[in-house]
Design a protein around this motif. Structure first.
Motif, PDB file in Angstrom:
ATOM      1  N   ILE A  23       0.839  -1.199   0.000  1.00  0.00           N
ATOM      2  CA  ILE A  23       0.000   0.000   0.000  1.00  0.00           C
ATOM      3  C   ILE A  23       0.872   1.246   0.000  1.00  0.00           C
ATOM      4  O   ILE A  23       0.579   2.233  -0.689  1.00  0.00           O
ATOM      5  CB  ILE A  23      -0.968  -0.012   1.199  1.00  0.00           C
ATOM      6  CG1 ILE A  23      -2.014  -1.097   1.002  1.00  0.00           C
ATOM      7  CG2 ILE A  23      -1.636   1.340   1.386  1.00  0.00           C
ATOM      8  CD1 ILE A  23      -2.904  -1.315   2.193  1.00  0.00           C
ATOM      9  N   ASN A  24       1.967   1.195   0.746  1.00  0.00           N
ATOM     10  CA  ASN A  24       2.887   2.330   0.781  1.00  0.00           C
ATOM     11  C   ASN A  24       3.505   2.590  -0.587  1.00  0.00           C
ATOM     12  O   ASN A  24       3.741   3.741  -0.967  1.00  0.00           O
ATOM     13  CB  ASN A  24       3.972   2.091   1.823  1.00  0.00           C
ATOM     14  CG  ASN A  24       4.852   3.293   2.030  1.00  0.00           C
ATOM     15  OD1 ASN A  24       4.410   4.429   1.906  1.00  0.00           O
ATOM     16  ND2 ASN A  24       6.107   3.049   2.346  1.00  0.00           N
ATOM     17  N   LEU A  25       3.781   1.546  -1.341  1.00  0.00           N
ATOM     18  CA  LEU A  25       4.351   1.725  -2.680  1.00  0.00           C
ATOM     19  C   LEU A  25       3.317   2.241  -3.676  1.00  0.00           C
ATOM     20  O   LEU A  25       3.631   3.038  -4.555  1.00  0.00           O
ATOM     21  CB  LEU A  25       4.931   0.398  -3.180  1.00  0.00           C
ATOM     22  CG  LEU A  25       6.189  -0.091  -2.465  1.00  0.00           C
ATOM     23  CD1 LEU A  25       6.572  -1.468  -2.977  1.00  0.00           C
ATOM     24  CD2 LEU A  25       7.325   0.891  -2.666  1.00  0.00           C
ATOM     25  N   ILE A  26       2.077   1.770  -3.556  1.00  0.00           N
ATOM     26  CA  ILE A  26       1.040   2.160  -4.513  1.00  0.00           C
ATOM     27  C   ILE A  26       0.557   3.576  -4.239  1.00  0.00           C
ATOM     28  O   ILE A  26       0.467   4.405  -5.151  1.00  0.00           O
ATOM     29  CB  ILE A  26      -0.131   1.155  -4.467  1.00  0.00           C
ATOM     30  CG1 ILE A  26       0.343  -0.198  -4.981  1.00  0.00           C
ATOM     31  CG2 ILE A  26      -1.307   1.653  -5.282  1.00  0.00           C
ATOM     32  CD1 ILE A  26      -0.669  -1.307  -4.823  1.00  0.00           C
ATOM     33  N   ASP A  30       2.963  10.612   2.661  1.00  0.00           N
ATOM     34  CA  ASP A  30       4.024  11.475   3.164  1.00  0.00           C
ATOM     35  C   ASP A  30       5.104  10.637   3.850  1.00  0.00           C
ATOM     36  O   ASP A  30       5.023   9.420   3.938  1.00  0.00           O
ATOM     37  CB  ASP A  30       3.451  12.531   4.118  1.00  0.00           C
ATOM     38  CG  ASP A  30       2.709  11.915   5.284  1.00  0.00           C
ATOM     39  OD1 ASP A  30       2.465  10.699   5.242  1.00  0.00           O
ATOM     40  OD2 ASP A  30       2.388  12.651   6.231  1.00  0.00           O
ATOM     41  N   ILE A  31       6.109  11.307   4.334  1.00  0.00           N
ATOM     42  CA  ILE A  31       7.262  10.629   4.911  1.00  0.00           C
ATOM     43  C   ILE A  31       6.919   9.949   6.244  1.00  0.00           C
ATOM     44  O   ILE A  31       7.512   8.939   6.600  1.00  0.00           O
ATOM     45  CB  ILE A  31       8.442  11.611   5.063  1.00  0.00           C
ATOM     46  CG1 ILE A  31       9.733  10.845   5.258  1.00  0.00           C
ATOM     47  CG2 ILE A  31       8.212  12.576   6.193  1.00  0.00           C
ATOM     48  CD1 ILE A  31      10.969  11.668   4.996  1.00  0.00           C
ATOM     49  N   VAL A  32       5.935  10.497   6.965  1.00  0.00           N
ATOM     50  CA  VAL A  32       5.524   9.888   8.239  1.00  0.00           C
ATOM     51  C   VAL A  32       4.948   8.504   7.986  1.00  0.00           C
ATOM     52  O   VAL A  32       5.252   7.550   8.703  1.00  0.00           O
ATOM     53  CB  VAL A  32       4.515  10.793   8.971  1.00  0.00           C
ATOM     54  CG1 VAL A  32       3.967  10.119  10.203  1.00  0.00           C
ATOM     55  CG2 VAL A  32       5.151  12.123   9.332  1.00  0.00           C
ATOM     56  N   TRP A  33       4.095   8.391   6.968  1.00  0.00           N
ATOM     57  CA  TRP A  33       3.524   7.090   6.635  1.00  0.00           C
ATOM     58  C   TRP A  33       4.624   6.112   6.220  1.00  0.00           C
ATOM     59  O   TRP A  33       4.624   4.954   6.629  1.00  0.00           O
ATOM     60  CB  TRP A  33       2.478   7.221   5.534  1.00  0.00           C
ATOM     61  CG  TRP A  33       2.022   5.896   5.008  1.00  0.00           C
ATOM     62  CD1 TRP A  33       2.394   5.306   3.867  1.00  0.00           C
ATOM     63  CD2 TRP A  33       1.136   4.977   5.653  1.00  0.00           C
ATOM     64  NE1 TRP A  33       1.802   4.081   3.730  1.00  0.00           N
ATOM     65  CE2 TRP A  33       1.014   3.859   4.825  1.00  0.00           C
ATOM     66  CE3 TRP A  33       0.429   4.998   6.850  1.00  0.00           C
ATOM     67  CZ2 TRP A  33       0.230   2.766   5.139  1.00  0.00           C
ATOM     68  CZ3 TRP A  33      -0.355   3.895   7.157  1.00  0.00           C
ATOM     69  CH2 TRP A  33      -0.450   2.809   6.312  1.00  0.00           C
ATOM     70  N   SER A  34       5.578   6.568   5.417  1.00  0.00           N
ATOM     71  CA  SER A  34       6.618   5.690   4.896  1.00  0.00           C
ATOM     72  C   SER A  34       7.558   5.192   5.983  1.00  0.00           C
ATOM     73  O   SER A  34       7.963   4.030   5.979  1.00  0.00           O
ATOM     74  CB  SER A  34       7.429   6.411   3.826  1.00  0.00           C
ATOM     75  OG  SER A  34       6.614   6.737   2.738  1.00  0.00           O
ATOM     76  N   PRO A  39       6.046   0.566   8.654  1.00  0.00           N
ATOM     77  CA  PRO A  39       6.780  -0.459   9.422  1.00  0.00           C
ATOM     78  C   PRO A  39       6.036  -0.917  10.676  1.00  0.00           C
ATOM     79  O   PRO A  39       6.087  -2.105  11.023  1.00  0.00           O
ATOM     80  CB  PRO A  39       8.092   0.231   9.800  1.00  0.00           C
ATOM     81  CG  PRO A  39       8.266   1.308   8.798  1.00  0.00           C
ATOM     82  CD  PRO A  39       6.886   1.751   8.451  1.00  0.00           C
ATOM     83  N   ILE A  40       5.339  -0.007  11.350  1.00  0.00           N
ATOM     84  CA  ILE A  40       4.600  -0.404  12.555  1.00  0.00           C
ATOM     85  C   ILE A  40       3.471  -1.375  12.198  1.00  0.00           C
ATOM     86  O   ILE A  40       3.291  -2.406  12.851  1.00  0.00           O
ATOM     87  CB  ILE A  40       4.054   0.833  13.299  1.00  0.00           C
ATOM     88  CG1 ILE A  40       5.197   1.564  13.998  1.00  0.00           C
ATOM     89  CG2 ILE A  40       2.979   0.436  14.301  1.00  0.00           C
ATOM     90  CD1 ILE A  40       4.785   2.865  14.662  1.00  0.00           C
ATOM     91  N   PHE A  41       2.712  -1.063  11.147  1.00  0.00           N
ATOM     92  CA  PHE A  41       1.633  -1.963  10.735  1.00  0.00           C
ATOM     93  C   PHE A  41       2.184  -3.311  10.262  1.00  0.00           C
ATOM     94  O   PHE A  41       1.589  -4.358  10.501  1.00  0.00           O
ATOM     95  CB  PHE A  41       0.774  -1.330   9.643  1.00  0.00           C
ATOM     96  CG  PHE A  41      -0.092  -0.212  10.157  1.00  0.00           C
ATOM     97  CD1 PHE A  41      -0.704  -0.296  11.393  1.00  0.00           C
ATOM     98  CD2 PHE A  41      -0.288   0.924   9.395  1.00  0.00           C
ATOM     99  CE1 PHE A  41      -1.502   0.731  11.868  1.00  0.00           C
ATOM    100  CE2 PHE A  41      -1.090   1.957   9.862  1.00  0.00           C
ATOM    101  CZ  PHE A  41      -1.694   1.859  11.104  1.00  0.00           C
ATOM    102  N   THR A  42       3.336  -3.279   9.599  1.00  0.00           N
ATOM    103  CA  THR A  42       3.962  -4.526   9.160  1.00  0.00           C
ATOM    104  C   THR A  42       4.391  -5.366  10.350  1.00  0.00           C
ATOM    105  O   THR A  42       4.173  -6.585  10.378  1.00  0.00           O
ATOM    106  CB  THR A  42       5.169  -4.226   8.254  1.00  0.00           C
ATOM    107  OG1 THR A  42       4.739  -3.420   7.155  1.00  0.00           O
ATOM    108  CG2 THR A  42       5.793  -5.498   7.726  1.00  0.00           C
ATOM    109  N   MET A  43       4.988  -4.738  11.360  1.00  0.00           N
ATOM    110  CA  MET A  43       5.414  -5.468  12.560  1.00  0.00           C
ATOM    111  C   MET A  43       4.211  -6.025  13.314  1.00  0.00           C
ATOM    112  O   MET A  43       4.252  -7.160  13.801  1.00  0.00           O
ATOM    113  CB  MET A  43       6.243  -4.565  13.470  1.00  0.00           C
ATOM    114  CG  MET A  43       7.561  -4.163  12.881  1.00  0.00           C
ATOM    115  SD  MET A  43       8.697  -5.533  12.874  1.00  0.00           S
ATOM    116  CE  MET A  43       9.335  -5.364  14.512  1.00  0.00           C
ATOM    117  N   LEU A  44       3.144  -5.251  13.428  1.00  0.00           N
ATOM    118  CA  LEU A  44       1.939  -5.736  14.112  1.00  0.00           C
ATOM    119  C   LEU A  44       1.320  -6.914  13.359  1.00  0.00           C
ATOM    120  O   LEU A  44       0.890  -7.896  13.985  1.00  0.00           O
ATOM    121  CB  LEU A  44       0.926  -4.612  14.262  1.00  0.00           C
ATOM    122  CG  LEU A  44       1.288  -3.516  15.270  1.00  0.00           C
ATOM    123  CD1 LEU A  44       0.252  -2.404  15.231  1.00  0.00           C
ATOM    124  CD2 LEU A  44       1.408  -4.088  16.667  1.00  0.00           C
ATOM    125  N   ALA A  45       1.289  -6.838  12.037  1.00  0.00           N
ATOM    126  CA  ALA A  45       0.770  -7.952  11.247  1.00  0.00           C
ATOM    127  C   ALA A  45       1.656  -9.181  11.402  1.00  0.00           C
ATOM    128  O   ALA A  45       1.161 -10.313  11.486  1.00  0.00           O
ATOM    129  CB  ALA A  45       0.665  -7.554   9.770  1.00  0.00           C
TER     130      ALA A  45
END
Length: 96
Positions: A23-26, A30-34, A39-45
């Motif tokens: 989703i971040n690539l598509i 902004d830089i905060v999301w990237s 990374p936080i959502f990826t780690m939680l998943a």
């Protein structure tokens, strides 16, 4: 059957783990999301997938343990010879 279920779950879990990065690539955010949210959502998943994987493996082992306990009660136990090296190390052997 259980192996296919586990493989299917692990493939779906890998897709869910990679979803925030895709989703971040598509979506150009902004830089905060990237640097923070993706990374936080990826780690939680990832943590959720590991937890669920552990629970699935435990439940599958529970069903196979029930099956092995049931069949083990009916299986006769046969005597197994000692390994060759322990027979040579015994007192009755001529090699010292």
């Amino acid at each position: 059957m259980t192996c296919r279920l586990l493989i299917t779950y692990r493939l779906l879990a890998a897709l869910v783990i990679l979803l925030p990065l895709v989703i971040n690539l598509i979506v150009k955010g902004d830089i905060v999301w990237s640097f923070i949210y993706a990374p936080i959502f990826t780690m939680l998943a990832f943590i959720l997938a590991v937890y669920l994987d552990d629970k699935i493996v435990e439940s599958l082992q529970g069903t196979t343990d029930h099956f092995t306990k049931h069949t083990a009660a009916k299986t006769p136990i046969r005597k197994i010879n000692q390994p060759l090296i322990t027979r040579f190390k015994s007192e009755h052997c001529c090699i010292k």
